[in-house]
Each structure stands twice: as structure tokens, then as C-alpha cells.
Write a protein that holds these residues in place. Sequence first.
Motif, PDB file in Angstrom:
ATOM      1  N   THR A 178      44.720 101.552  56.312  1.00  0.00           N
ATOM      2  CA  THR A 178      43.346 101.158  55.987  1.00  0.00           C
ATOM      3  C   THR A 178      42.600 102.304  55.315  1.00  0.00           C
ATOM      4  O   THR A 178      41.837 102.092  54.356  1.00  0.00           O
ATOM      5  CB  THR A 178      42.603 100.733  57.263  1.00  0.00           C
ATOM      6  OG1 THR A 178      43.302  99.649  57.882  1.00  0.00           O
ATOM      7  CG2 THR A 178      41.180 100.290  56.945  1.00  0.00           C
ATOM      8  N   GLU A 179      42.810 103.546  55.810  1.00  0.00           N
ATOM      9  CA  GLU A 179      42.177 104.705  55.202  1.00  0.00           C
ATOM     10  C   GLU A 179      42.584 104.830  53.734  1.00  0.00           C
ATOM     11  O   GLU A 179      41.774 105.199  52.871  1.00  0.00           O
ATOM     12  CB  GLU A 179      42.562 105.976  55.956  1.00  0.00           C
ATOM     13  CG  GLU A 179      41.975 106.083  57.356  1.00  0.00           C
ATOM     14  CD  GLU A 179      42.460 107.321  58.071  1.00  0.00           C
ATOM     15  OE1 GLU A 179      41.823 108.385  57.955  1.00  0.00           O
ATOM     16  OE2 GLU A 179      43.498 107.226  58.771  1.00  0.00           O
ATOM     17  N   ALA A 180      43.866 104.546  53.447  1.00  0.00           N
ATOM     18  CA  ALA A 180      44.344 104.621  52.060  1.00  0.00           C
ATOM     19  C   ALA A 180      43.688 103.535  51.209  1.00  0.00           C
ATOM     20  O   ALA A 180      43.284 103.778  50.064  1.00  0.00           O
ATOM     21  CB  ALA A 180      45.853 104.487  52.021  1.00  0.00           C
ATOM     22  N   THR A 228      47.546 102.016  47.885  1.00  0.00           N
ATOM     23  CA  THR A 228      48.400 101.107  48.653  1.00  0.00           C
ATOM     24  C   THR A 228      49.627 101.860  49.152  1.00  0.00           C
ATOM     25  O   THR A 228      50.230 102.643  48.419  1.00  0.00           O
ATOM     26  CB  THR A 228      48.849  99.911  47.793  1.00  0.00           C
ATOM     27  OG1 THR A 228      47.694  99.172  47.395  1.00  0.00           O
ATOM     28  CG2 THR A 228      49.788  98.991  48.569  1.00  0.00           C
ATOM     29  N   ILE A 229      49.980 101.612  50.408  1.00  0.00           N
ATOM     30  CA  ILE A 229      51.198 102.190  50.997  1.00  0.00           C
ATOM     31  C   ILE A 229      52.186 101.060  51.222  1.00  0.00           C
ATOM     32  O   ILE A 229      51.842 100.019  51.808  1.00  0.00           O
ATOM     33  CB  ILE A 229      50.893 102.872  52.344  1.00  0.00           C
ATOM     34  CG1 ILE A 229      49.734 103.872  52.205  1.00  0.00           C
ATOM     35  CG2 ILE A 229      52.138 103.564  52.887  1.00  0.00           C
ATOM     36  CD1 ILE A 229      50.011 105.005  51.266  1.00  0.00           C
ATOM     37  N   VAL A 230      53.410 101.210  50.736  1.00  0.00           N
ATOM     38  CA  VAL A 230      54.421 100.177  50.923  1.00  0.00           C
ATOM     39  C   VAL A 230      55.544 100.712  51.787  1.00  0.00           C
ATOM     40  O   VAL A 230      55.919 101.878  51.705  1.00  0.00           O
ATOM     41  CB  VAL A 230      54.996  99.702  49.567  1.00  0.00           C
ATOM     42  CG1 VAL A 230      53.907  99.055  48.734  1.00  0.00           C
ATOM     43  CG2 VAL A 230      55.638 100.843  48.809  1.00  0.00           C
ATOM     44  N   ARG A 287      57.322 104.095  61.386  1.00  0.00           N
ATOM     45  CA  ARG A 287      56.153 103.278  61.702  1.00  0.00           C
ATOM     46  C   ARG A 287      56.523 102.190  62.696  1.00  0.00           C
ATOM     47  O   ARG A 287      57.487 101.456  62.503  1.00  0.00           O
ATOM     48  CB  ARG A 287      55.609 102.632  60.424  1.00  0.00           C
ATOM     49  CG  ARG A 287      54.400 101.736  60.680  1.00  0.00           C
ATOM     50  CD  ARG A 287      53.904 101.084  59.419  1.00  0.00           C
ATOM     51  NE  ARG A 287      54.794 100.035  58.924  1.00  0.00           N
ATOM     52  CZ  ARG A 287      54.864  98.798  59.417  1.00  0.00           C
ATOM     53  NH1 ARG A 287      54.116  98.469  60.458  1.00  0.00           N
ATOM     54  NH2 ARG A 287      55.683  97.923  58.884  1.00  0.00           N
ATOM     55  N   PRO A 288      55.749 102.082  63.808  1.00  0.00           N
ATOM     56  CA  PRO A 288      56.004 100.980  64.741  1.00  0.00           C
ATOM     57  C   PRO A 288      55.838  99.638  64.035  1.00  0.00           C
ATOM     58  O   PRO A 288      55.016  99.508  63.117  1.00  0.00           O
ATOM     59  CB  PRO A 288      54.924 101.181  65.821  1.00  0.00           C
ATOM     60  CG  PRO A 288      54.516 102.603  65.703  1.00  0.00           C
ATOM     61  CD  PRO A 288      54.647 102.946  64.250  1.00  0.00           C
ATOM     62  N   HIS A 289      56.594  98.638  64.471  1.00  0.00           N
ATOM     63  CA  HIS A 289      56.546  97.340  63.788  1.00  0.00           C
ATOM     64  C   HIS A 289      55.186  96.666  63.910  1.00  0.00           C
ATOM     65  O   HIS A 289      54.830  95.809  63.101  1.00  0.00           O
ATOM     66  CB  HIS A 289      57.626  96.412  64.360  1.00  0.00           C
ATOM     67  CG  HIS A 289      57.317  95.920  65.748  1.00  0.00           C
ATOM     68  ND1 HIS A 289      57.526  96.679  66.872  1.00  0.00           N
ATOM     69  CD2 HIS A 289      56.758  94.748  66.171  1.00  0.00           C
ATOM     70  CE1 HIS A 289      57.146  96.006  67.947  1.00  0.00           C
ATOM     71  NE2 HIS A 289      56.684  94.828  67.552  1.00  0.00           N
ATOM     72  N   ASP A 290      54.384  97.066  64.926  1.00  0.00           N
ATOM     73  CA  ASP A 290      53.116  96.400  65.154  1.00  0.00           C
ATOM     74  C   ASP A 290      51.904  97.265  64.786  1.00  0.00           C
ATOM     75  O   ASP A 290      50.782  96.982  65.202  1.00  0.00           O
ATOM     76  CB  ASP A 290      53.003  95.951  66.614  1.00  0.00           C
ATOM     77  CG  ASP A 290      53.222  97.096  67.597  1.00  0.00           C
ATOM     78  OD1 ASP A 290      53.529  98.225  67.141  1.00  0.00           O
ATOM     79  OD2 ASP A 290      53.068  96.872  68.808  1.00  0.00           O
ATOM     80  N   GLU A 291      52.115  98.337  64.003  1.00  0.00           N
ATOM     81  CA  GLU A 291      51.011  99.184  63.563  1.00  0.00           C
ATOM     82  C   GLU A 291      51.219  99.564  62.092  1.00  0.00           C
ATOM     83  O   GLU A 291      52.329  99.933  61.703  1.00  0.00           O
ATOM     84  CB  GLU A 291      50.910 100.466  64.396  1.00  0.00           C
ATOM     85  CG  GLU A 291      50.510 100.242  65.837  1.00  0.00           C
ATOM     86  CD  GLU A 291      50.368 101.551  66.595  1.00  0.00           C
ATOM     87  OE1 GLU A 291      50.217 102.612  65.947  1.00  0.00           O
ATOM     88  OE2 GLU A 291      50.425 101.528  67.842  1.00  0.00           O
ATOM     89  N   TYR A 292      50.155  99.498  61.308  1.00  0.00           N
ATOM     90  CA  TYR A 292      50.226  99.926  59.915  1.00  0.00           C
ATOM     91  C   TYR A 292      49.622 101.317  59.810  1.00  0.00           C
ATOM     92  O   TYR A 292      48.439 101.488  59.487  1.00  0.00           O
ATOM     93  CB  TYR A 292      49.505  98.919  59.023  1.00  0.00           C
ATOM     94  CG  TYR A 292      50.262  97.614  58.925  1.00  0.00           C
ATOM     95  CD1 TYR A 292      51.373  97.499  58.097  1.00  0.00           C
ATOM     96  CD2 TYR A 292      49.889  96.525  59.705  1.00  0.00           C
ATOM     97  CE1 TYR A 292      52.095  96.323  58.028  1.00  0.00           C
ATOM     98  CE2 TYR A 292      50.604  95.345  59.646  1.00  0.00           C
ATOM     99  CZ  TYR A 292      51.711  95.242  58.809  1.00  0.00           C
ATOM    100  OH  TYR A 292      52.433  94.076  58.759  1.00  0.00           O
ATOM    101  N   ALA A 293      50.447 102.287  60.134  1.00  0.00           N
ATOM    102  CA  ALA A 293      49.996 103.678  60.170  1.00  0.00           C
ATOM    103  C   ALA A 293      51.188 104.605  60.009  1.00  0.00           C
ATOM    104  O   ALA A 293      52.335 104.249  60.295  1.00  0.00           O
ATOM    105  CB  ALA A 293      49.278 103.973  61.472  1.00  0.00           C
ATOM    106  N   SER A 294      50.898 105.797  59.530  1.00  0.00           N
ATOM    107  CA  SER A 294      51.910 106.853  59.398  1.00  0.00           C
ATOM    108  C   SER A 294      51.616 107.927  60.442  1.00  0.00           C
ATOM    109  O   SER A 294      50.451 108.238  60.721  1.00  0.00           O
ATOM    110  CB  SER A 294      51.848 107.459  57.998  1.00  0.00           C
ATOM    111  OG  SER A 294      52.688 108.584  57.894  1.00  0.00           O
TER     112      SER A 294
END
Length: 351
Positions: free
Chosen positions: A109-111, A117-119, A320-327
Motif C-alpha cells: 500500500t505504501e508503494a 506497483t509491486i508484483v 511474503r506470507p500468503h495472507d499479507e501484502y508486505a515485504s
Amino acid sequence: MAFTTNELASIANAALDYHFRGQPLPQSIQEKPLLAKLESATKSFPGGKGDITKAVKGKYEYEGTGASRDGDLSGYTHNDTVTYGTIAGIERARYPWRELHTGLTFTYTEAKIDGITIVDTLNSTGEKKHSKRELTAITNIMEDKAFSMSEILSRQMNDMLWGDGTNDPLAFLGVQYFITATPEVGVTGGLDRATNEWWRNRYVSFDGTGTLDLVETFNTEMRQLRRFGGRPNLFLCGSDFLDALTKAVREKGLYTDSNWSRPSATNLTIAALTFGGVEFHYDPTLDDLGMAKSCFMIDTKHLYIMAMDQEWGRRHHPARPHDEYASYTSITYSGQLIADQLNCHGRIDLA
């Protein structure tokens, strides 16, 4: 354009390299002379099960009790009976090695807020051509996080090393565990200070009522700290102590042979105070800890960090955990602050 998770980790590493390059840890915002010195004098040990141990010995006499023991030096003549004694006395100071972790997260979200965009990718494929704005934006974000992380880490590591090891039983020991205001009681490294007089630091509470002033008291203490081979090479003081020491030095004389009306004769500055070439350093952390009236004399040859091989300042980039969109990025340290001699360290507190 989009950044892959591998690219994001690479940028994060570059930012961390910039702020964590070399030893000691970045000394920003407020000076941390204890951390700087201990980090620069770090020694290493191989990983393994068990404690970090050091053989120490303070008992040099034959086994037995009483004024005279078997084997003691004594006169004899002709066929007088002589005795033979046994020698022991080697002790082991033991310190459990500990693990430390610090870590930060960077959300996708910060990005997005910065139009980036982070893929996710498993094979490093993805868009590689980024505009200067995108690359600059993500680099600036990561550099800001790395700088903040480095300062947080250095502050917390510094506070830990100044502590006594009681705040967190799984963290590193601190200087006050080894250099205490009650050296006659307690246990250090598994050895009882009460029954082992040689396993104690020096301590003085100075109230100015004796025959010695502060300068003379320091000289007296340094003589004792060097008595058994110690060579204190780090003097760390709170502001009140340094003020009192400076005042004591000034009161011993301020003269001029060029007339008091000349600017050079009335210069109020005083050079850094030293003893035997070792400078007295102001450590702001002592003020923060309510110890502005204290001075610690440390021999870093006998009080130092033991860092586990390949496990000091190790970088981690968990998936990255499967349930979090974070690095995620973390740094870990494995080791311990240890001492193999105590009677070469001292502390003076102003009453």
C-alpha cells in the motif's frame, strides 16, 4: 512500471548497506561511545551448544586450610619431614549466548501511494525498465526506513549494553552487570563475588569529605585497577561527573604570564581531559539513565562482545506470507557481552 519482490529486496539491501556499512553501528543523532568502542573490539566464537566460557583464576595457594598448608615454602634441615601440596583453583566464567532480532515491514500500500506497483514472482521475471521517478521514489522510501531502522537499532543496542541484563533475560548482558555499585555481593558469570574477592570490580562513592580530591581519588583508583595487569582504556562519564572533574582540574591553577587583559589569557576553553593518554568521554546515555554523576573505567581487553561466526548483523528477507501484502527485512545478532576479568574495571559515583 512494476517492481518485483526480488528487486525490492535488492533495493532494501542497498539502503541497509549504506546505513550499516562497517562497524560500529551508525552513530547518528546522539553519540554512543560505549557502543562504538565495544562494536569495534568485537571478538568471535564458533556456534555450538552451550555457554561461552572463559577460564579464570584468582586463587594462587596450595589446597587446605589454616595459616600453613602442605607444600608451603618452609625451612628444613637434615632429615626433617617436608610436605607436598596440591594445586587447584581454575574456575569457569559462563555466559549463555543470546539472539537478537530487529525487523521492519514495507507494505505494498505504501508503494501504491507513490504510484509504484509491486508484483510477486518466483523466478525474478517482471518489468525491469523503471522511470527515474519510480526508482528514485522507491529508493528514497527504503533509505528513509533503513536510516530510521539503523538509529532505532543503535539506540536500543546501546541501551542494552549499558544495562544490567535484567530488563530482558533473553537479551545481551550490559556493563552494569559487570561493573556494579555493590561488587561484594552477587554473582557474575556464575561465580560468587562475595566468596571470590578477586572477582570484583572497583567502586568508589565520592562525597568530597575525605583528604583526597576528585583528581587524586581517580589517580588512586587507577593505580588499583592496574595492580593486576589491567589497563583501562575507556573512560565514560555523565555530564555532572565531567563538570566536577573539569572544575577540580581548573582549581589546581589558572595562570598567565602575558597579562590578564590579553584575550589569549582569558580563554575559558579547556582541552579534553585525559589520563595516561586515555580521554574522558561524555556519554549522554548516562544522563538519560539518571547516572550523570557516574564515571566508568573499562578495560575493553577484558570486557568485550563475543559474536557468533557468520551470525552478527545477518540480513534476512523472509518470503511474503500468503495472507499479507508486505515485504519484510530483518537483522539478527547472536553473541553476548562477556568479561574474563573484573578487578580491572572501576566506577566512581559522586554522592
